[in-house]
Design an enzyme around this catalytic site. Structure first.
Site, PDB file in Angstrom:
ATOM      1  N   GLY A  69       0.806  -1.216   0.000  1.00 26.96           N
ATOM      2  CA  GLY A  69       0.000   0.000   0.000  1.00 26.96           C
ATOM      3  C   GLY A  69       0.841   1.269   0.000  1.00 26.96           C
ATOM      4  N   SER A  70       1.883   1.307   0.791  1.00 27.97           N
ATOM      5  CA  SER A  70       2.691   2.526   0.891  1.00 27.97           C
ATOM      6  C   SER A  70       3.321   2.866  -0.451  1.00 27.97           C
ATOM      7  CB  SER A  70       3.788   2.354   1.943  1.00 27.97           C
ATOM      8  OG  SER A  70       3.216   2.077   3.206  1.00 27.97           O
ATOM      9  N   ASN A 150      -8.495   3.817   8.062  1.00 27.85           N
ATOM     10  CA  ASN A 150      -7.929   2.662   8.752  1.00 27.85           C
ATOM     11  C   ASN A 150      -8.068   2.729  10.269  1.00 27.85           C
ATOM     12  OD1 ASN A 150      -5.993   4.766   7.853  1.00 27.85           O
ATOM     13  ND2 ASN A 150      -4.663   3.780   9.346  1.00 27.85           N
ATOM     14  N   CYS A 323       1.266   2.850  12.998  1.00 25.01           N
ATOM     15  CA  CYS A 323       2.372   3.806  12.862  1.00 25.01           C
ATOM     16  C   CYS A 323       2.431   4.727  14.069  1.00 25.01           C
ATOM     17  CB  CYS A 323       2.193   4.641  11.609  1.00 25.01           C
ATOM     18  SG  CYS A 323       1.522   3.715  10.245  1.00 25.01           S
TER      19      CYS A 323
END
Ligand SMILES: *Cc1c(COP(=O)(O)O)cnc(C)c1O
Length: 397
Positions: A69-70, A150, A323
């Site tokens: 995804g990143s 998310n 994160c």
């Protein structure tokens, strides 16, 4: 153990595992090689591409394999920015509650001379179309809005956003990492130009993702080197993971309705149970949310401490994005919703999947209720509130 952190990552399915095995063992050839083992690998790669394209309702040449995804988010945004700059358009619209893969890329682009509008997020966690439309200007080259958040799980009006972007001739990228495999996606019907997804969020392996780019949207490379992925992403393909991803996405699509119904029932039961905890609040709209994500703030507690207590009881949960946990920063998503810093520190995200059971849902409710009560009992700040020395921020219930 109860695993309730599926928004961070999911357990790989047996189907995905089986689909990977041939390429971890016998068929180890490089898809770029001329010989027969290379050609077998190449055929598997293109088969995975075709199957993923079928599920997203696009052509296989519109599917680019990435590391996750990143990377897909970075490449989509960088590509659109470069196309825009070539056209004298240096303005981008995004939202304040995107994933860091989007937000940090936007911040880099600001340093490089782009102007970025971060749309404010209403308290219900669903972006307002009027505000989006008003933010689009003559020099806007890209709108990047996530499909589903998310941390709080709210689903955005993607089809309408796509329509607005198309009407204004602006490229539309959506980070669909939380949505793919969980809610239906049709890139054509939803007017999506660029879309990111990641295998490990739908029971596939880690380290594989997709960037969908509508035919005609020119991508630029993040990684230079060989001619893989039509010259757009150099590096020998992670073939086993790509095959695992295709199998996991197909499986998720086939079971989507059944899994979503099961998971959403657990979600709603947990919301009902946690709402009984005094001075707590559900984050995000009750209905327009993913089947699996529940997020609450509880006044007067420290989310990190709650997670440790839950972990002692064998419960894997999160305070928000993976994160931000481990750092003492309040979640940018909860702050964007308008939660105070102290309330944002007291957040809990439970993210479920079809593997979770009703019994686990009851255990989660019981454990969270008990841990919040215990933490408050031990907190001087809570006693100050109870005895009227500090006002409560949230109403009872
Ligand atoms: C997990 C996640 C990402 C990052 O995906 P990786 O494959 O881990 O790089 C990006 N966006 C959202 C919304 C996510 O949930």
């Amino acid at each position: 153990m109860i695993y309730a952190d599926n928004a961070a990552t999911t357990k790989m399915s047996e189907t995905a595992r089986q689909a990977m095995l041939p390429y971890l063992d016998g068929i180890y050839g490089n898809p770029s090689s001329i010989h027969r083992m290379g050609q077998q690998a190449k055929a598997a790669l293109e088969d995975a591409r075709t199957r993923i394209a079928g599920i997203l309702h696009c052509q296989s040449r519109e599917i680019l394999f990435t590391s996750g995804g990143s990377e897909s988010d970075n490449q989509a945004i960088r590509s659109a920015a470069r196309l825009g700059a070539a056209d004298g358009k240096r303005h981008i619209v995004t939202s304040a509650f995107e994933h860091h893969a989007v937000l940090h890329t936007m911040q880099k682009l600001e340093q490089e001379g782009f102007e970025v509008t971060f749309l404010p997020v209403p308290e219900d966690g669903v972006l307002a179309l009027r505000q989006l439309e008003e933010a689009i200007r003559e020099d806007t080259c890209l709108v990047s809005i996530m499909f589903a958040n998310n941390e709080i799980g709210t689903v955005q009006p993607v089809r309408e956003i796509g329509r607005i972007c198309r009407e204004h001739g602006v490229l539309f990228h959506t980070d669909a990492v939380q949505a793919a495999g969980h809610v239906p996606i049709d890139v054509k019907e939803m007017n999506i130009d660029l879309l990111s997804l990641s295998a490990h969020k739908f029971h596939g392996p880690k380290g594989a993702g997709v960037l969908y780019a509508r035919r005609g949207v020119r991508l630029s490379n993040l990684i230079e080197g060989g001619a893989q992925e039509r010259n757009l992403r150099a590096g020998t393909e992670n073939l086993a993971a790509i095959c695992g991803m295709a199998a996991a996405l197909e499986e998720a699509a086939a079971k989507m309705e059944e899994d979503a119904a099961h998971t959403a029932a657990l979600r709603d039961r947990i919301i009902e149970g946690l709402e009984k905890i005094p001075r707590g609040i559900l984050n995000g709209d009750r209905r327009r949310r993913l089947p699996g994500i529940v997020n609450f703030c509880f006044e007067g507690i420290e989310g990190e401490t709650l997670l440790l207590l839950l972990d002692e009881r064998g419960i894997c949960a999160s305070s928000g994005s993976a994160c931000t946990s481990g750092s003492l920063e309040a979640s940018h998503v909860l702050l964007a919703l308008g939660r105070s810093r102290s309330l944002a520190y007291g957040s809990l995200r439970l993210s479920l999947c079809a593997l979770n059971t009703e019994e686990e849902a009851e255990q989660l409710i019981g454990a969270v209720t008990e841990c919040v009560r215990r933490l408050r009992e031990e907190s001087p700040g809570w006693h100050d509130r109870m005895e009227g020395r500090i006002p409560f921020e949230l109403k009872q219930g």
